[in-house]
Each structure stands twice: as structure tokens, then as C-alpha cells.
Design a protein around this motif. Structure first.
Motif, PDB file in Angstrom:
ATOM      1  N   GLU A  48       0.882  -1.281  -0.067  1.00  0.00           N
ATOM      2  CA  GLU A  48      -0.069   0.030   0.238  1.00  0.00           C
ATOM      3  C   GLU A  48       0.873   1.365  -0.035  1.00  0.00           C
ATOM      4  OE1 GLU A  48      -2.615  -0.317   3.510  1.00  0.00           O
ATOM      5  OE2 GLU A  48      -3.813  -1.922   2.545  1.00  0.00           O
ATOM      6  N   ARG A  49       2.053   1.261   0.846  1.00  0.00           N
ATOM      7  CA  ARG A  49       2.783   2.401   0.882  1.00  0.00           C
ATOM      8  C   ARG A  49       3.662   2.580  -0.634  1.00  0.00           C
ATOM      9  NH1 ARG A  49       6.635   1.152   4.974  1.00  0.00           N
ATOM     10  NH2 ARG A  49       5.105   1.893   6.198  1.00  0.00           N
ATOM     11  N   LEU A  50       3.818   1.332  -1.140  1.00  0.00           N
ATOM     12  CA  LEU A  50       4.705   1.491  -2.496  1.00  0.00           C
ATOM     13  C   LEU A  50       3.561   2.221  -3.420  1.00  0.00           C
ATOM     14  CD1 LEU A  50       6.718  -1.537  -2.744  1.00  0.00           C
ATOM     15  CD2 LEU A  50       7.378   0.854  -2.450  1.00  0.00           C
ATOM     16  N   SER A  51       2.151   1.805  -3.417  1.00  0.00           N
ATOM     17  CA  SER A  51       1.293   2.295  -4.297  1.00  0.00           C
ATOM     18  C   SER A  51       0.896   3.744  -4.049  1.00  0.00           C
ATOM     19  CB  SER A  51       0.093   1.515  -3.847  1.00  0.00           C
ATOM     20  OG  SER A  51      -1.120   2.301  -4.745  1.00  0.00           O
ATOM     21  N   LEU A  52       1.262   4.189  -2.781  1.00  0.00           N
ATOM     22  CA  LEU A  52       0.922   5.547  -2.487  1.00  0.00           C
ATOM     23  C   LEU A  52       2.119   6.229  -2.992  1.00  0.00           C
ATOM     24  CD1 LEU A  52      -0.581   7.966  -0.932  1.00  0.00           C
ATOM     25  CD2 LEU A  52       0.483   7.177   1.178  1.00  0.00           C
ATOM     26  N   GLU A  53       3.419   5.772  -2.686  1.00  0.00           N
ATOM     27  CA  GLU A  53       4.557   6.513  -3.203  1.00  0.00           C
ATOM     28  C   GLU A  53       4.165   6.701  -4.621  1.00  0.00           C
ATOM     29  OE1 GLU A  53       7.653   4.003  -1.700  1.00  0.00           O
ATOM     30  OE2 GLU A  53       7.796   4.878   0.415  1.00  0.00           O
ATOM     31  N   ASP A  54       3.995   5.499  -5.657  1.00  0.00           N
ATOM     32  CA  ASP A  54       3.897   5.712  -6.918  1.00  0.00           C
ATOM     33  C   ASP A  54       3.014   6.648  -7.246  1.00  0.00           C
ATOM     34  OD1 ASP A  54       5.698   3.715  -7.222  1.00  0.00           O
ATOM     35  OD2 ASP A  54       4.166   2.028  -7.424  1.00  0.00           O
ATOM     36  N   LYS A  55       1.770   6.717  -6.691  1.00  0.00           N
ATOM     37  CA  LYS A  55       0.910   7.912  -6.984  1.00  0.00           C
ATOM     38  C   LYS A  55       1.318   9.178  -6.658  1.00  0.00           C
ATOM     39  CE  LYS A  55      -3.102   4.985  -6.084  1.00  0.00           C
ATOM     40  NZ  LYS A  55      -4.290   4.672  -5.002  1.00  0.00           N
ATOM     41  N   CYS A  56       2.154   9.235  -5.380  1.00  0.00           N
ATOM     42  CA  CYS A  56       2.590  10.653  -5.203  1.00  0.00           C
ATOM     43  C   CYS A  56       3.600  11.099  -6.248  1.00  0.00           C
ATOM     44  CB  CYS A  56       3.255  10.768  -3.742  1.00  0.00           C
ATOM     45  SG  CYS A  56       2.036  10.447  -2.481  1.00  0.00           S
ATOM     46  N   THR A  62       3.979  10.039  -9.248  1.00  0.00           N
ATOM     47  CA  THR A  62       3.231  10.350 -10.571  1.00  0.00           C
ATOM     48  C   THR A  62       2.468  11.936 -10.420  1.00  0.00           C
ATOM     49  OG1 THR A  62       2.781   8.069 -10.900  1.00  0.00           O
ATOM     50  CG2 THR A  62       1.379   9.576 -12.335  1.00  0.00           C
ATOM     51  N   THR A  63       2.103  12.169  -9.468  1.00  0.00           N
ATOM     52  CA  THR A  63       1.390  13.519  -9.348  1.00  0.00           C
ATOM     53  C   THR A  63       2.469  14.541  -9.410  1.00  0.00           C
ATOM     54  OG1 THR A  63      -0.375  12.619  -7.808  1.00  0.00           O
ATOM     55  CG2 THR A  63       0.060  14.734  -7.739  1.00  0.00           C
ATOM     56  N   ILE A  64       3.590  14.299  -8.810  1.00  0.00           N
ATOM     57  CA  ILE A  64       4.705  15.388  -8.896  1.00  0.00           C
ATOM     58  C   ILE A  64       5.211  15.476 -10.269  1.00  0.00           C
ATOM     59  CG2 ILE A  64       7.133  15.537  -8.195  1.00  0.00           C
ATOM     60  CD1 ILE A  64       6.368  14.450  -5.548  1.00  0.00           C
ATOM     61  N   GLN A  65       5.426  14.286 -10.910  1.00  0.00           N
ATOM     62  CA  GLN A  65       5.807  14.429 -12.401  1.00  0.00           C
ATOM     63  C   GLN A  65       4.779  14.952 -13.239  1.00  0.00           C
ATOM     64  OE1 GLN A  65       6.321  10.136 -13.267  1.00  0.00           O
ATOM     65  NE2 GLN A  65       8.418  10.111 -12.040  1.00  0.00           N
TER      66      GLN A  65
END
Length: 114
Positions: free
Chosen positions: A60-68, A70-73
Motif C-alpha cells: 500500500e505504501r509503495l502504491s501511495l509512493e507511486d501515486k505521489c 506520478t502526481t509530482i511528475q
């Protein structure tokens, strides 16, 4: 590691920004993978000793990190494109003003020579 600094308004600045973003992403991904590998080794040794290691939370944390990430990018890319578009509009305005001035001077010179 030596990185050449490029002025933001130079023609090569977008390439250097892309290179910098790629390097940052590669460093982050490498760090994350190394951390996952350390955690998986700990979980394996914990399971062998009879301890149950839960990986759902880390997924779940990795998924959240990936989403974050992606948002930053996406935010950065949007900002960069808007900035490039603004620079193109400024350049187009300068070109148009130069052309109109040239055309007007040419017409005035023609009228004065008559």
C-alpha cells in the motif's frame, strides 16, 4: 559525478532538465528497490523463525509512493510545458513586432522617395 549547469533560457535547458529528472527518478527507484530487498530479506528470516511478516502495508505504501511520484511528475511536466508555451508566445510577439516595424519602415521609405 559532474553535472553541467545550463541557464534556464538556453536552447539546451529542456534537455538538461529531462536528464536531471531522469537521474533523480533513477536514484529514487534504485533506493526504493534496495529498501524492498532489505525488507524482503528481513521478512524471510522472520518467517523462518515463526514470525509472520505482513507485506500488505508495504505494498500500500509503495502504491501511495507511486501515486505521489506520478502526481509530482505530472505537475512538473505541466509547469514545464506552460513555461515553454509562454516563451514561444513571447518569441512570436517579438518576431511579429520586428516584421511589422520592418514593413512600416519600408512603406514609409517608399512614400518619402516618391
Amino acid at each position: 559525478m559532474h553535472i553541467n549547469a545550463v541557464h534556464p533560457s538556453s536552447p539546451n535547458s529542456s534537455q538538461s532538465e529531462d536528464d536531471a529528472a531522469t537521474r533523480i527518478q533513477a536514484q529514487w527507484k534504485g533506493y526504493r528497490v534496495r529498501k524492498q530487498m532489505r525488507n524482503s530479506r528481513k521478512n524471510k528470516s522472520g518467517q523462518q523463525n515463526g514470525h509472520a511478516g505482513g507485506s500488505k502495508n508495504s505494498n500500500e505504501r509503495l502504491s501511495l509512493e507511486d501515486k505521489c511520484a506520478t502526481t509530482i511528475q505530472a505537475s512538473w511536466k505541466g509547469f514545464k510545458i506552460r513555461k515553454e508555451l509562454q516563451n514561444c508566445r513571447i518569441a512570436a510577439t517579438k518576431i511579429q513586432a520586428g516584421w511589422k516595424g520592418f514593413k512600416t519602415r519600408k512603406e514609409l521609405k517608399k512614400q518619402l522617395s516618391k
